[in-house]
Design a protein around this motif. Structure first.
Motif: not given
Lengths: 329, 518
Positions: B71-72, B78-82, B178-185, B233-244
């Motif tokens: 979900a994270q 969804s941030w990246q898409k919108n 972005y390393q864990l999921d190809n769908g994340i830029q 940071r969420l938009l960047s693809g470098a951190n999940t909410r959990n990281d933050l």
């Protein structure tokens, strides 16, 4: 010779060049906007050159910090004295060229800060009268003026309220209408002043946010001027109301220093007098006084000025009515 | 007629072409952080207040593959898409670096709050209250000592938070989304530094807490900035909410150590007025008893001196005994001495003979009312240089902490000297002296600008050796600007500069021993 043609005579036009004084009242700064020139409905005759010198004195004790009126014991009374050289040349009686150069000296009567002095901005105006209609004792005329000003020296702008001016280069466009009935007249004008950005001796500064640059955005300004009174042989007596509005900028915060890009507004009322051919044909004396009735980020200045002007006629001295009348056609 | 219309139309063209008045702001152009060295072992560096990097526990990250974690990742998509243009502009802004951007925010608040309170109707002055920050006079009056201390606490706390964050990064070694999921830029330069806990979140977590103490009236503004940072940071693809969330919690916990220190560092007593009693008069009395002319405020109504007990604040880089025995400058020339008379004459000369170049120097370094103060100026100088070096977030924090601890301790040493000697300003002893800039409301010896600049140039010259000469030249110019401005004697400037250099050398000692290398 009727009043109109007299009043449109070159000799009278000299008085009109007393706008420098307004400059001195304009902001918290000494110098302010630009050495303004003609804002009245009087033209020089062809090939007449009117030049002279004017002394101005402006001072304030109270000022508006934003919209809050206050005094400051660490400034006391801030005064500005100026000596200006001005001139107006008649290319013909519908087109005049004007210039002004002020030397300015500022001083605070109390506190530690040293005043500044030096030559401020050169201002130039082209004044054009495209329309002049006359019927009976009425004259209606329309004027378009283009002005430009720029600093002549590397003076410091970022030292308000004791700097000589704001350093902006300006371009101005003024529309003006004048209606005269017999010896009575009224003049109304509106001026848009485009002001260039300036640079200051810092690497960053705060307005309502930080700016990491030495360049300061300078908002443009608008001036509305009304004058009315009596023009007759030898005399002009007029009342003047003037509104200067800066189209942007920010307010001085509580107990802060002023800054060149503050929103500086002022409403001024004054009188202007001129008497010509006093001792000598072609010589005129002029004087005026102004007071500031409302303002924002400005000193509540009272100002007066006095000047003496002389007309040099090229090639022949004092062509008068004759030429005027012929040219009119 | 034709001529006239040409003139008028060319005027109009000039008007239009002259109309581009957009400012080019240096800080808006800073590139995205892309460290040449990752400093991945920064968890071994020596913290400032924490005893060890892992003193504050950080729980293990959320397991990958769980529905919550997926979900994270979806949230990021969804941030990246919108993402709007505004979101992308915000990402670009924050990408320049967390420490850098929060340092800039600090400088902005210092400038906004660096305003001396207006007097009461009876000619006394109100004292800003931390308990009522929004009532006039606004709290704080962010004058140079206050600002120096604020920059130091925030920078030092950010450093400790990042050392701790880097410790856990290495321990948990969680890859970026972005390393864990190809769908994340990856919308920022890719880094090998592990993502959990987020270094950006550690920075805003610690900073928001510190700012509650230092700028309590600006909480809404600060929270809004933190929210922008979080979204970027969420938009960047470098951190999940959990990281933050983990980074933010760690930052907040670290801040508590620094808040506790700040509450007991004696800065609260620096004003020197208790229940209307002017304790600071003891310094005036001491100067008179020494047979010297004591300082008198140059303001009307007479304003009590700025933070007279700031010299007793606890320094970061040495103890208070060292300050008194090793760092306190020798006394200034006696106000009755020939040297004092000569130095006053010299000030009069600069007052009466300003040149445009000296005026430029005076204004460039003035950093008076309504500015980010001299410590802020040196932060800006350091930041511009460090942007060029592609530093890691943790090294940014370390360098800024060293700089700002040096600046705060310089303020302490300088304020100690000012009130120990209570020396008058030049324009007090010779009223013909008019100043080229605002005169600060405290004794002359030693010059604050000189001490700050000496300290800053010394530590910055160590951190960026290729620029050492340039920093020293700048410090000398900053120092002399106060003589040119006719608000300081030459002794104030020269001794202040040397004194600042000494303070800076303590920062170098710390830098040599913190494990970060150079």
């Amino acid at each position: 010779m009727n009043h109109q043609s007299l009043c449109k005579d070159g000799r009278v036009s000299c008085v009109s060049i007393r706008r420098i004084v307004l400059v001195l009242m304009v902001c918290l700064s000494a110098g302010a906007i630009q050495a303004q020139t003609d804002i009245d409905a009087i033209m020089m005759s062809k090939r007449n050159f009117c030049t002279g010198i004017m002394y101005g004195n402006s001072s304030w004790t109270n000022y508006w910090e934003g919209t809050l009126k206050r005094n400051n014991e660490n400034l006391g009374s801030v005064s500005t004295q100026s000596v200006s050289i001005m001139g107006n040349y008649g290319v013909n009686r519908r087109l005049n060229l004007l210039f002004g150069i002020p030397y300015i000296q500022t001083k605070a009567s109390a506190g530690q800060l040293k005043g500044h002095n030096g030559i401020q901005d050169l201002s130039l105006w082209v004044k054009w009268m495209p329309i002049e209609k006359e019927w009976g004792k009425h004259i209606f005329s329309v004027y378009v003026l283009g002005g430009a000003s720029a600093p002549l020296t590397n003076y410091v702008a970022d030292y308000l309220p004791l700097s000589l001016g704001l350093r902006s280069k300006t371009l101005s466009l003024r529309g003006m209408v004048d209606y005269q009935y017999g010896s009575w007249f009224t003049t109304f004008s509106g001026t848009y002043i485009h002001r260039s950005n300036i640079t200051i001796d810092r690497m960053a500064y705060y307005t309502t946010e930080m700016h990491y640059t030495n360049e300061v955005y300078m908002p443009d300004a608008l001036q509305v001027n009304w004058r009315g009174g009596f023009r007759d042989k030898g005399w002009i007596v007029e009342a003047v109301a003037d509104q200067w509005t800066t189209l942007g900028g920010f307010d001085i915060t509580r107990n802060n220093m002023p800054f060149p890009s503050n929103r500086m507004n002022a409403t001024r009322l004054g009188i202007n007098l001129k008497y010509e051919d006093v001792f000598l044909d072609g010589l005129s004396l002029t004087g005026n006084a102004f007071t500031t009735v409302a303002g924002r980020n400005m000193g509540q200045a009272n100002a007066f000025a006095a000047g003496v002007f002389y007309i040099i006629d090229f090639p022949a001295k004092k062509k008068k009515t004759k030429e005027v009348s012929t040219e009119k056609q | 007629m034709k001529k006239i219309s040409i003139i008028i139309s060319s005027c109009m063209v000039l008007l239009i072409t002259a109309c581009n008045k957009q400012l080019e702001d240096n800080s808006k152009e800073f590139p995205a952080l892309n460290p040449a060295r990752t400093d991945v072992n920064a968890g071994t560096w020596k913290p400032i207040l924490l005893n060890t990097a892992n003193e504050i526990a950080v729980p293990a990250p959320m397991a990958t593959g769980t529905p919550d974690f997926i979900a994270q990742l979806s949230e990021i998509k969804s941030w990246q898409k919108n993402a709007t243009a505004e979101d992308k502009a915000s990402l670009k802004y924050w990408s320049a670096g967390a420490v850098l951007r929060w340092n800039e925010i600090m400088r902005e608040l210092v400038a906004k709050y660096n305003l001396p309170p207006y007097q009461n109707p009876d000619g006394t002055y109100p004292i800003p209250s931390a308990n009522n920050p929004l009532a006039y006079p606004l709290f704080p009056f962010a004058n140079p000592p206050y600002a120096a201390r604020a920059y130091a606490y925030v920078s030092a706390a950010q450093y400790d938070a990042l050392v701790a964050a880097y410790f856990y990064k290495q321990q948990y070694n969680r890859a970026a989304p972005y390393q864990l999921d190809n769908g994340i830029q990856a919308m920022l330069p890719q880094q090998t530094t592990p993502a959990y806990p987020s270094e950006d979140a550690a920075v805003y977590g610690v900073t928001v807490e510190m700012m509650k103490l230092l700028f309590p009236g600006e909480q809404a503004f600060i929270q809004q900035k933190a929210e922008e940072h979080r979204r970027a940071r969420l938009l960047s693809g470098a951190n999940t909410r959990n990281d933050l969330e983990a980074g933010e919690a760690l930052g907040k916990a670290v801040a508590q150590r620094f808040v506790a220190r700040a509450r007991t560092d004696r800065a609260g007593a620096a004003v020197g007025i208790v229940n209307g009693v002017e304790l600071w008069r003891e310094f005036e009395t001491a100067a008179i008893n020494q047979g010297e002319t004591p300082w008198i405020s140059r303001e009307l109504p007479l304003r009590p001196p700025m933070l007279p007990y700031f010299g007793r604040v606890r320094p970061f880089l040495f103890d208070s005994l060292t300050l008194v025995t090793k760092l306190r400058p020798v006394p200034p020339p006696s106000t009755k001495s020939e040297q004092f008379r000569k130095e006053t004459e010299e000030v009069l000369f600069y007052s009466q003979n300003p040149t445009r170049e000296r005026m430029r120097i005076v204004h460039f370094w003035a950093d008076g009312v309504g500015t980010y103060t001299p410590p802020g100026h040196w932060n800006a100088i350091a930041a511009e240089e460090m942007v060029k070096l592609n530093l890691s977030e943790v090294r940014w924090a370390r360098n800024m902490a060293l700089l700002n601890m040096a600046l705060m301790d310089a303020a302490i040493v300088c304020w100690d000297a000012k009130y120990t000697y209570y020396n008058p300003r030049p324009s007090q002893v010779n009223t013909n002296i008019k100043t080229l800039t605002g005169i600060p409301n405290f004794p002359a010896y030693t010059s604050g600008h000189s001490t700050f600049s000496g300290a800053a140039a010394t530590i910055l010259g160590y951190l960026i050796p290729t620029k050492a000469n340039q920093f020293n030249e700048m410090a000398k110019e900053a120092s002399l600007s106060r003589l040119y401005g006719s608000i300081h004697y030459r002794s104030d400037c020269e001794v202040g500069l040397t004194s600042g250099n000494q303070v800076g050398s303590y920062a170098i000692l710390r830098a040599q021993a913190d494990g970060a290398g150079n």
